[in-house]
Design a protein around this motif. Structure first.
Motif, short mmCIF file in Angstrom:
data_model
loop_
_atom_site.label_atom_id
_atom_site.label_comp_id
_atom_site.label_asym_id
_atom_site.label_seq_id
_atom_site.Cartn_x
_atom_site.Cartn_y
_atom_site.Cartn_z
N LEU A 1 16.64 -11.35 3.87
CA LEU A 1 17.24 -10.24 3.13
C LEU A 1 18.37 -9.60 3.92
O LEU A 1 19.44 -9.28 3.38
CB LEU A 1 16.14 -9.21 2.84
CG LEU A 1 16.28 -8.38 1.58
CD1 LEU A 1 16.50 -9.26 0.38
CD2 LEU A 1 15.04 -7.54 1.39
N ILE B 1 13.55 -2.71 3.71
CA ILE B 1 12.55 -3.62 3.13
C ILE B 1 12.08 -4.63 4.18
O ILE B 1 10.88 -4.90 4.31
CB ILE B 1 13.14 -4.33 1.89
CG1 ILE B 1 13.42 -3.29 0.80
CG2 ILE B 1 12.20 -5.39 1.38
CD1 ILE B 1 14.12 -3.84 -0.40
N LEU C 1 8.37 -5.17 5.70
CA LEU C 1 7.64 -6.44 5.65
C LEU C 1 7.18 -6.84 7.05
O LEU C 1 6.10 -7.40 7.22
CB LEU C 1 8.54 -7.53 5.06
CG LEU C 1 8.75 -7.47 3.55
CD1 LEU C 1 9.76 -8.51 3.13
CD2 LEU C 1 7.46 -7.69 2.81
N HIS D 1 -0.93 -7.36 8.09
CA HIS D 1 -1.78 -6.97 6.97
C HIS D 1 -1.79 -8.06 5.91
O HIS D 1 -2.85 -8.47 5.42
CB HIS D 1 -1.25 -5.66 6.39
CG HIS D 1 -2.01 -5.17 5.22
ND1 HIS D 1 -3.32 -4.79 5.31
CD2 HIS D 1 -1.66 -5.01 3.92
CE1 HIS D 1 -3.75 -4.41 4.12
NE2 HIS D 1 -2.75 -4.54 3.26
N ARG D 2 -0.59 -8.57 5.58
CA ARG D 2 -0.49 -9.62 4.56
C ARG D 2 -1.24 -10.87 5.00
O ARG D 2 -1.85 -11.55 4.20
CB ARG D 2 0.97 -9.98 4.32
CG ARG D 2 1.71 -9.05 3.41
CD ARG D 2 2.93 -9.72 2.80
NE ARG D 2 3.77 -10.43 3.77
CZ ARG D 2 4.56 -9.84 4.63
NH1 ARG D 2 4.63 -8.53 4.66
NH2 ARG D 2 5.28 -10.54 5.49
N ARG D 3 -1.16 -11.19 6.29
CA ARG D 3 -1.76 -12.44 6.76
C ARG D 3 -3.18 -12.24 7.26
O ARG D 3 -3.78 -13.15 7.81
CB ARG D 3 -0.91 -13.00 7.89
CG ARG D 3 0.55 -13.12 7.50
CD ARG D 3 1.08 -14.49 7.72
NE ARG D 3 2.40 -14.62 7.13
CZ ARG D 3 3.46 -15.01 7.80
NH1 ARG D 3 3.36 -15.28 9.08
NH2 ARG D 3 4.62 -15.13 7.19
N GLY D 4 -3.70 -11.04 7.12
CA GLY D 4 -5.09 -10.81 7.48
C GLY D 4 -5.36 -10.89 8.97
O GLY D 4 -6.44 -11.27 9.39
N SER E 1 0.96 -1.48 1.76
CA SER E 1 1.33 -2.40 0.70
C SER E 1 2.82 -2.64 0.77
O SER E 1 3.60 -1.69 0.87
CB SER E 1 0.95 -1.81 -0.66
OG SER E 1 1.61 -2.52 -1.67
N SER E 2 3.21 -3.91 0.70
CA SER E 2 4.64 -4.21 0.77
C SER E 2 5.34 -3.86 -0.54
O SER E 2 6.47 -4.23 -0.76
CB SER E 2 4.87 -5.67 1.10
OG SER E 2 3.72 -6.41 0.92
N PHE E 3 4.63 -3.13 -1.37
CA PHE E 3 5.16 -2.78 -2.67
C PHE E 3 5.93 -1.47 -2.57
O PHE E 3 6.82 -1.18 -3.37
CB PHE E 3 3.93 -2.68 -3.57
CG PHE E 3 4.03 -1.82 -4.76
CD1 PHE E 3 4.71 -2.27 -5.87
CD2 PHE E 3 3.38 -0.61 -4.80
CE1 PHE E 3 4.76 -1.51 -6.99
CE2 PHE E 3 3.43 0.15 -5.93
CZ PHE E 3 4.12 -0.30 -7.03
N PRO F 1 10.24 -1.75 -1.60
CA PRO F 1 11.21 -1.99 -2.68
C PRO F 1 11.33 -0.78 -3.62
O PRO F 1 12.44 -0.44 -4.04
CB PRO F 1 10.63 -3.20 -3.42
CG PRO F 1 9.78 -3.88 -2.43
CD PRO F 1 9.22 -2.81 -1.54
N LEU F 2 10.19 -0.13 -3.90
CA LEU F 2 10.27 1.05 -4.76
C LEU F 2 11.07 2.16 -4.07
O LEU F 2 11.86 2.86 -4.70
CB LEU F 2 8.88 1.56 -5.10
CG LEU F 2 8.17 0.84 -6.25
CD1 LEU F 2 6.88 1.58 -6.58
CD2 LEU F 2 9.04 0.76 -7.47
N LEU G 1 6.59 5.48 -10.92
CA LEU G 1 7.85 5.93 -10.32
C LEU G 1 8.98 5.89 -11.35
O LEU G 1 9.84 6.78 -11.39
CB LEU G 1 8.21 5.06 -9.11
CG LEU G 1 9.45 5.52 -8.36
CD1 LEU G 1 9.23 6.90 -7.76
CD2 LEU G 1 9.85 4.55 -7.26
N PHE H 1 4.58 -8.44 -9.34
CA PHE H 1 3.22 -8.74 -8.89
C PHE H 1 2.36 -9.32 -10.02
O PHE H 1 1.19 -9.61 -9.81
CB PHE H 1 2.54 -7.47 -8.35
CG PHE H 1 3.20 -6.94 -7.11
CD1 PHE H 1 2.72 -7.30 -5.85
CD2 PHE H 1 4.29 -6.10 -7.18
CE1 PHE H 1 3.33 -6.82 -4.71
CE2 PHE H 1 4.91 -5.62 -6.03
CZ PHE H 1 4.41 -5.99 -4.80
N ALA I 1 -8.24 -13.40 4.27
CA ALA I 1 -8.42 -11.99 3.92
C ALA I 1 -7.58 -11.64 2.69
O ALA I 1 -6.57 -12.27 2.43
CB ALA I 1 -8.02 -11.12 5.09
N ALA J 1 -4.90 -10.21 0.77
CA ALA J 1 -3.59 -9.76 1.26
C ALA J 1 -3.05 -8.66 0.36
O ALA J 1 -3.80 -8.09 -0.42
CB ALA J 1 -2.65 -10.93 1.30
#
Lengths: 508, 236
Positions: free
Chosen positions: A40, A86, A90, A96-99, A178-180, A183-184, B30, B67, B233, B235
């Motif tokens: 990015l 962003i 990430l 966190h995403r990969r546990g 949360s990677s959400f 972007p928001l 939002l 998502f 896990a 994610a």
């Protein structure tokens, strides 16, 4: 007899502060590399460079006014900053995403130190942004037509935006798992910066809280009249970045006294910067704007060349050569009394509303013509029209079409005194969807269809032939009341009949 | 056909249950909040700005939509008799229905913040096409990510990439092909032909990517080293 030997078991010593710092720096280096090479960020950098290096551009770009150019560097940095936000987010949430959060729990480097490393990892990207700004501004400043002075604070605003947004990405990653969120947040930043733009009408402190201070006026102003709180805004961005960094460290468990003190200091600086921005522009700037608008002669430098005196704000004096080139060309085309008539070219601004102002300056005094604070391309044609009007009409008061020989003569002079005049005349007509109108300073010079047709027929003739006729009949052509028919006959073309649309014009 | 309808009906409830509602809802919330700003602060914005407000709200919704195709069980559902296009269509249909309600709420919020005269200048239908195209873009990206990789949760990456295309379009597209034109602009009709084209193209890309590949992707986690996601896990 047996001796019981005990092997002493020692717990590993907690890492010293120095080792901790080394671990943080090592992690920061790795994360910085990953951030800089994140797809990015790479796409954003590529897009930024493409915009900078794109060939072409307006002819006006050859005459940059540096006090406006400095803040033009900020927009690209904001977009780069969104990508960095962003990507940094990430990066923080990767484990966190990969546990792998659980595995990190057994490491000696505590989570808040990892956060410090993530915050530090933004710095190299900020540096790249700063290099881009420096390159962009230097390229503009080195152009031969450049005038004015850039402000260091305006220039650092862009890289500070990248820093702030990157640190915000880290903070978001520590607060929302949360990677959400990033972007928001990027969309929210876009909304605040581009949609709910705090215009010049809103209170200064509200304006100061947005990432970018937008100021898009009609024409540049001398740098002393800008009155933009650039330094305070840079302080605001920096303090906000430090506050966000302290928040991120605290959110990941770094509850040390140093963090608390940093956060409180940064908060104080943010509040102070917001309050201070609210006081801009200062009374001195307001007064200077008043003087420059109402009585520019007081602050201008003048230079006499032949029958023409050129008066400009000190920063703009390098353009006097350009003005003289066009003015001399108009005079040589005019010939006769037009060539010797004394004239003062005075640069004027409408500075009362600051850099966002869109007003036009007041009409020039008799014997003076107005020059604006922009140059190149169509601005050159507009200046030529202003000079031609000064020689032909002698004042700038009428806002309407010249429905007689004077209109034809003014526009013909302006077109031929300008480089690529014919193309620029066609272009300016198309751009505003108003053929035959030149947006000269103070009041536009408009032609009705009838006079426009005459001018177009004259442009089809050899310039020398028309020029001889102009010089021979200068007094008649420049007199009020000489009809368009008469002008056309004198110059060797025919004028079309007056139409209903022509009669709808207000004639000057 | 009837059997398929019966299967779809039977799957409707599990689909509703398995959609990532918190993420979708977050984006939508939002979006509504942004759309409500003019009404809450009594800003009296012109129609051009209100259209941009609706666009930003639409982008928020699209970030949520990224998502919609997240399926943590993807590697076990590859062998069930219900094909992936049907499962994905069901997901999109359910999310789309809720999204339509949300978009109505956004337009209602924008309308609440506009005078009657200004609202008349905001072409709601055309803006709906733009919003659908932005969500379609999210679907196409997510669908492509699912089709061409072994990723189970394409959402985070797609959501991260999603703001880039609209920003790039706003910065780079030449004037003649501008997408974000203000209402009343002479280019409005052309721009919306383009928007409708984008909507069609993105939905087509998504539909094409929905098909399960003939061979299972070699990069299944646990079997090879190249897998994008290791560990089991949850994610997100």
């Amino acid at each position: 007899m047996t001796a019981l030997t005990r092997t002493p078991v020692t717990a590993p010593a907690p890492p010293s502060a120095r080792q901790g710092l080394r671990a943080v720096l090592a992690l920061a280096r790795v994360e910085a590399r990953r951030l800089l090479l994140h797809p990015l960020v790479l796409v954003a950098l590529a897009g930024y460079l493409a915009l900078l290096l794109w060939p072409g551009g307006e002819p006006e770009d050859a005459y940059p006014v540096l006090q406006d150019i400095d803040r033009e560097t900020q927009l690209g940095q904001l977009l780069l900053g969104l990508a960095v936000m962003i990507a940094a987010n990430l990066g923080v949430l990767r484990s966190h995403r990969r546990g792998t959060d659980g595995s990190f729990a057994v490491l000696v480097v505590r989570p808040w130190r990892r956060t410090c490393a993530h915050v530090l990892s933004v710095l190299p990207t900020v540096l790249v942004g700063a290099l881009l700004v420096a390159g962009q501004f230097t390229a503009e400043a080195l152009k031969p037509g450049a005038v004015g002075h850039g402000s260091v604070f305006e220039l650092v605003t862009g890289p500070l935006l990248v820093l702030l947004l990157g640190v915000l990405g880290v903070l978001l990653g520590r607060v929302v798992r949360s990677s959400f969120a990033a972007p928001l947040a990027a969309v929210a930043v876009i909304a605040v910066s581009f949609v709910f733009v705090a215009g010049s009408g809103s209170p200064a402190w509200v304006r100061g809280m947005t990432p970018l201070l937008f100021d898009e006026g009609a024409r540049p102003l001398p740098s002393a009249l800008q009155g933009r709180p650039a330094g305070r805004h840079a302080l605001y961005l920096l303090a906000l970045a430090v506050l966000a960094a302290a928040g991120a460290v605290r959110a990941s468990g770094g509850r040390t006294r140093a963090v608390r003190v940093t956060a409180l200091t940064a908060l104080g600086a943010v509040v102070a910067a917001v309050v201070l921005q609210g006081t801009a522009p200062s009374d001195a700037v307001r007064e200077a704007r008043e003087v420059a608008t109402r009585d520019p002669a007081e602050v201008q430098d003048c230079e006499r060349r032949g029958p023409t005196t050129y008066c400009a704000f000190p920063e703009f004096t390098p353009w006097i050569d350009e003005w003289a080139r066009v003015t001399d060309r108009v005079r040589s085309l005019a010939g006769g009394s037009g060539a010797e008539q004394a004239l003062t070219v005075r640069q004027k601004v409408a500075a009362l509303d600051g850099p966002s102002g869109t007003g036009e300056p007041s009409p020039a005094a008799p014997g003076e013509v107005t020059a604006s604070t922009a140059w190149g391309g169509e601005r050159e044609l507009e200046f030529a029209a202003s000079v031609a009007r000064g020689l032909v009409v002698g004042h700038e008061r009428h806002a309407g079409a010249y429905c007689d020989a004077r209109g034809v003569l003014t526009v013909w002079l302006a077109i031929h005194a300008t480089r690529d005049g014919e193309a620029l005349f066609a272009e300016t007509g198309n751009a505003y969807d108003s053929p035959g109108v030149i947006h000269a300073p103070v009041t536009a010079i408009a032609l009705r269809d009838r006079e426009l047709t005459v001018v177009q027929r004259l442009l089809a003739l050899p310039r020398e032939r028309v020029g001889r006729a102009v010089r021979a009949h200068w007094a008649e052509l420049s007199a009020a009341g000489t009809t368009t028919d008469r002008a056309a006959a004198v110059l060797g073309v025919t004028a079309p009949a007056e139409t209903a649309a022509d009669r709808a014009w207000r004639c000057a | 056909m009837r059997r398929r309808a019966a299967v779809a009906l039977a799957l409707a409830r599990p689909t509703v249950r398995s959609l990532p509602w918190r993420l979708l809802g977050g984006g939508w919330a939002l979006g509504v909040a942004v759309a409500a700003v003019p009404a809450l602060f009594a800003l009296h914005l012109p129609a051009a700005v209100l259209a941009d407000v609706a666009r930003v709200a639409a982008l928020c919704g699209a970030v949520g939509t990224a998502f919609a195709l997240d399926d943590p069980a993807r590697h076990t559902t590859g062998t069930v008799p219900v094909p992936r296009p049907l499962r994905q269509t069901l997901r999109v249909a359910v999310a789309g229905l809720a999204g339509a309600l949300w978009w109505a709420a956004v337009l209602g919020a924008v309308r609440a913040g506009a005078d009657a005269g200004t609202w008349a200048g905001v072409p709601a239908g055309a803006l709906t096409v733009e919003a659908a195209a932005l969500s379609g873009l999210a679907l196409a990206l997510a669908g492509a990510a699912v089709r061409f990789s072994a990723v189970r949760l394409p959402g985070p990456a797609v959501a991260a990439a999603l703001p880039a295309p609209p920003v790039a379009a706003a910065v780079f597209l030449p004037d003649g092909y501008a997408l974000f034109v203000p209402p009343g602009d002479p280019r409005w009709a052309d721009a919306h032909t383009l928007w409708a084209g984008i909507l069609t193209a993105t939905l087509a890309v998504w539909a094409a990517c929905a098909l399960e590949p003939r061979h299972r992707s070699g990069r299944v986690p646990g079997r090879t080293r190249g897998g994008e996601e290791r560990g089991g896990a949850t994610a997100r």
